[in-house]
Write a protein that holds these residues in place. Sequence first.
Motif, PDB file in Angstrom:
ATOM      1  N   PRO A   1      36.488  49.911  38.834  1.00 38.36           N
ATOM      2  CA  PRO A   1      36.720  51.297  39.231  1.00 38.36           C
ATOM      3  C   PRO A   1      37.830  51.375  40.277  1.00 38.36           C
ATOM      4  O   PRO A   1      38.175  50.388  40.914  1.00 38.36           O
ATOM      5  CB  PRO A   1      35.372  51.716  39.827  1.00 38.36           C
ATOM      6  CG  PRO A   1      34.766  50.445  40.309  1.00 38.36           C
ATOM      7  CD  PRO A   1      35.225  49.386  39.341  1.00 38.36           C
ATOM      8  N   ALA A   2      38.347  52.563  40.443  1.00 38.58           N
ATOM      9  CA  ALA A   2      39.361  52.794  41.476  1.00 38.58           C
ATOM     10  C   ALA A   2      38.733  52.561  42.846  1.00 38.58           C
ATOM     11  O   ALA A   2      37.527  52.773  43.045  1.00 38.58           O
ATOM     12  CB  ALA A   2      39.893  54.218  41.375  1.00 38.58           C
TER      13      ALA A   2
ATOM     14  N   GLU B   1      38.787  54.226  45.469  1.00 36.37           N
ATOM     15  CA  GLU B   1      38.140  55.404  46.068  1.00 36.37           C
ATOM     16  C   GLU B   1      36.758  55.688  45.469  1.00 36.37           C
ATOM     17  O   GLU B   1      35.973  56.445  46.047  1.00 36.37           O
ATOM     18  CB  GLU B   1      39.024  56.652  45.977  1.00 36.37           C
ATOM     19  CG  GLU B   1      39.401  57.055  44.579  1.00 36.37           C
ATOM     20  CD  GLU B   1      40.715  56.465  44.094  1.00 36.37           C
ATOM     21  OE1 GLU B   1      41.193  56.950  43.056  1.00 36.37           O
ATOM     22  OE2 GLU B   1      41.260  55.537  44.715  1.00 36.37           O
ATOM     23  N   ASP B   2      36.439  55.069  44.347  1.00 41.96           N
ATOM     24  CA  ASP B   2      35.116  55.253  43.738  1.00 41.96           C
ATOM     25  C   ASP B   2      34.088  54.254  44.252  1.00 41.96           C
ATOM     26  O   ASP B   2      32.891  54.378  43.971  1.00 41.96           O
ATOM     27  CB  ASP B   2      35.208  55.135  42.212  1.00 41.96           C
ATOM     28  CG  ASP B   2      35.998  56.280  41.608  1.00 41.96           C
ATOM     29  OD1 ASP B   2      36.025  57.373  42.214  1.00 41.96           O
ATOM     30  OD2 ASP B   2      36.604  56.076  40.540  1.00 41.96           O
TER      31      ASP B   2
ATOM     32  N   ARG C   1      37.153  46.521  33.492  1.00 41.40           N
ATOM     33  CA  ARG C   1      37.971  47.581  34.083  1.00 41.40           C
ATOM     34  C   ARG C   1      37.316  48.035  35.383  1.00 41.40           C
ATOM     35  O   ARG C   1      36.417  48.876  35.365  1.00 41.40           O
ATOM     36  CB  ARG C   1      38.107  48.742  33.116  1.00 41.40           C
ATOM     37  CG  ARG C   1      38.767  48.329  31.822  1.00 41.40           C
ATOM     38  CD  ARG C   1      39.054  49.507  30.936  1.00 41.40           C
ATOM     39  NE  ARG C   1      39.556  49.078  29.647  1.00 41.40           N
ATOM     40  CZ  ARG C   1      40.819  48.796  29.389  1.00 41.40           C
ATOM     41  NH1 ARG C   1      41.723  48.892  30.326  1.00 41.40           N
ATOM     42  NH2 ARG C   1      41.180  48.415  28.183  1.00 41.40           N
TER      43      ARG C   1
END
Length: 151
Positions: A64-65, A67-68, A62
């Motif tokens: 991270p987004a 923006e992370d 999974r």
Amino acid sequence: MDWFRRNDEQMVDPLGWGDHRLNMVKAAGIGVATLRCHKDTWAYFVEKFTSTPRGRNDSTFRPPAAEDITDEGAGMITVPISGSTLAAVLDKCRELQGPVGSDLDKAIGRRVEAAISQALRHVVPSGGDRSAAPAIVLDDRTAPAEAAARP
């Protein structure tokens, strides 16, 4: 997995599956780790997980987004990843080194696995303390001239 025989009696595990399994357990226990690498290296793993038929570890990867993910410039990024995602990447590295992987896949899998394994060497159950998160760094550099000149 092909097993090789030594002296026709002892079975040898050429890829060290025992250490691999221990590292996966360690990785799975991590809340968050950081991966510092080139953005193309991260994109390679995202592609490997999203372009293949669902396999045994695809559901645990999974990312991270966006923006992370921290852009450090010069193509380098820092990616915060969960322990389960780290374990999935570690398992994918081992899979890439299997008999059907290309030489490029094998090289990437081996190098990334080595970096993760190195970072996991000192990981122990935390018991809730606030020790530093493991950091995996893929940013090899040339040795200083004086070190390269030594025999």
